[in-house]
Motif scaffolding. Sequence first.
Motif, PDB file in Angstrom:
ATOM      1  N   LEU A   1      55.983  41.507  44.677  1.00  0.00           N
ATOM      2  CA  LEU A   1      55.291  42.581  44.673  1.00  0.00           C
ATOM      3  C   LEU A   1      54.849  42.686  43.758  1.00  0.00           C
ATOM      4  CD1 LEU A   1      58.137  45.326  46.161  1.00  0.00           C
ATOM      5  CD2 LEU A   1      55.909  43.863  47.433  1.00  0.00           C
ATOM      6  N   LEU A   2      53.319  42.175  43.208  1.00  0.00           N
ATOM      7  CA  LEU A   2      52.864  42.164  42.494  1.00  0.00           C
ATOM      8  C   LEU A   2      50.984  43.458  41.470  1.00  0.00           C
ATOM      9  CD1 LEU A   2      51.170  40.070  39.313  1.00  0.00           C
ATOM     10  CD2 LEU A   2      50.498  38.854  40.786  1.00  0.00           C
ATOM     11  N   MET A   3      51.854  44.052  41.195  1.00  0.00           N
ATOM     12  CA  MET A   3      50.369  45.023  40.612  1.00  0.00           C
ATOM     13  C   MET A   3      48.975  44.317  39.733  1.00  0.00           C
ATOM     14  SD  MET A   3      52.587  48.084  42.346  1.00  0.00           S
ATOM     15  CE  MET A   3      54.340  46.772  42.829  1.00  0.00           C
TER      16      MET A   3
ATOM     17  N   SER B   1      46.392  45.962  37.544  1.00  0.00           N
ATOM     18  CA  SER B   1      45.937  47.774  36.363  1.00  0.00           C
ATOM     19  C   SER B   1      44.767  48.288  37.259  1.00  0.00           C
ATOM     20  CB  SER B   1      45.280  47.346  35.202  1.00  0.00           C
ATOM     21  OG  SER B   1      43.687  46.193  35.093  1.00  0.00           O
ATOM     22  N   LYS B   2      43.802  48.069  37.985  1.00  0.00           N
ATOM     23  CA  LYS B   2      43.953  48.580  38.946  1.00  0.00           C
ATOM     24  C   LYS B   2      44.246  49.141  39.953  1.00  0.00           C
ATOM     25  CE  LYS B   2      39.633  45.189  38.437  1.00  0.00           C
ATOM     26  NZ  LYS B   2      38.852  43.821  38.584  1.00  0.00           N
ATOM     27  N   ASP B   3      45.342  49.254  39.732  1.00  0.00           N
ATOM     28  CA  ASP B   3      46.294  49.931  40.750  1.00  0.00           C
ATOM     29  C   ASP B   3      45.955  48.866  41.912  1.00  0.00           C
ATOM     30  OD1 ASP B   3      47.478  51.927  38.701  1.00  0.00           O
ATOM     31  OD2 ASP B   3      45.886  53.056  39.249  1.00  0.00           O
ATOM     32  N   GLU B   4      45.786  47.864  42.407  1.00  0.00           N
ATOM     33  CA  GLU B   4      45.811  46.953  43.439  1.00  0.00           C
ATOM     34  C   GLU B   4      47.537  46.226  43.731  1.00  0.00           C
ATOM     35  OE1 GLU B   4      41.404  46.123  43.461  1.00  0.00           O
ATOM     36  OE2 GLU B   4      42.605  45.088  41.896  1.00  0.00           O
ATOM     37  N   ILE B   5      47.637  45.634  44.984  1.00  0.00           N
ATOM     38  CA  ILE B   5      48.713  44.976  44.889  1.00  0.00           C
ATOM     39  C   ILE B   5      47.626  43.778  45.595  1.00  0.00           C
ATOM     40  CG2 ILE B   5      49.672  45.361  47.010  1.00  0.00           C
ATOM     41  CD1 ILE B   5      52.264  45.408  46.445  1.00  0.00           C
ATOM     42  N   LEU B   6      48.963  42.613  45.051  1.00  0.00           N
ATOM     43  CA  LEU B   6      48.460  41.288  45.665  1.00  0.00           C
ATOM     44  C   LEU B   6      49.013  40.663  47.279  1.00  0.00           C
ATOM     45  CD1 LEU B   6      46.860  39.118  44.478  1.00  0.00           C
ATOM     46  CD2 LEU B   6      48.616  37.705  44.085  1.00  0.00           C
TER      47      LEU B   6
ATOM     48  N   PRO C   1      43.915  48.058  46.671  1.00  0.00           N
ATOM     49  CA  PRO C   1      43.981  49.122  46.646  1.00  0.00           C
ATOM     50  C   PRO C   1      45.467  49.985  46.737  1.00  0.00           C
ATOM     51  CG  PRO C   1      42.013  48.777  47.425  1.00  0.00           C
ATOM     52  CD  PRO C   1      42.928  47.688  48.118  1.00  0.00           C
ATOM     53  N   LEU C   2      45.682  50.311  46.039  1.00  0.00           N
ATOM     54  CA  LEU C   2      47.582  50.984  46.260  1.00  0.00           C
ATOM     55  C   LEU C   2      47.082  52.065  47.568  1.00  0.00           C
ATOM     56  CD1 LEU C   2      49.891  50.204  43.405  1.00  0.00           C
ATOM     57  CD2 LEU C   2      50.215  49.628  45.922  1.00  0.00           C
ATOM     58  N   ALA C   3      46.058  52.967  47.012  1.00  0.00           N
ATOM     59  CA  ALA C   3      45.604  53.568  47.240  1.00  0.00           C
ATOM     60  C   ALA C   3      45.525  53.574  48.788  1.00  0.00           C
ATOM     61  CB  ALA C   3      44.661  54.476  46.805  1.00  0.00           C
TER      62      ALA C   3
END
Length: 148
Positions: A13-15, A17-22, A122-124
């Motif tokens: 689970l790689l995130m 600084s833009k609060d995104e996950i790969l 985006p995680l959101a």
Amino acid sequence: MGLNQYNVRVYGLLMNSKDEILLSREHRFGKHFTKFPGGGHELGEGIADCLKREFQEELGIKIHNLTHFYTTEFFQASAFASNDQLISIYYKVDCHQLNEIESGQKSLDIDEGDDHTFLWKPLAELAEDDVTFPIDKLVVKRLIQELS
């Protein structure tokens, strides 16, 4: 159902600084699916070493600070071999090379006839339906709970 073997998979689970996950989008074995980056454990290899190898092979990056997030707690048959029991292990990971990973980037170890790309989500906006497999959906649910 007669089971043949365990199939151990390790995911990161790689995130950024833009609060995104790969996420990893793949077409293999005649199926399209979206999952977290990672892959199959090889005999004689440590679990953390497996995940480091997978990120190196697929993205050409080194990960570090592996923190256990989740391991399968229920029976799950493999989507690709119904006689295999799937055990999936997830780690939160860090990487100093985040700026080298772009949405749409192709995997470095793609097999002929397959398609494998990465995307930042985006995680959101992350939802269970963004991933294909049942264990990944559970991990998304846990991530969302942790972030709220």
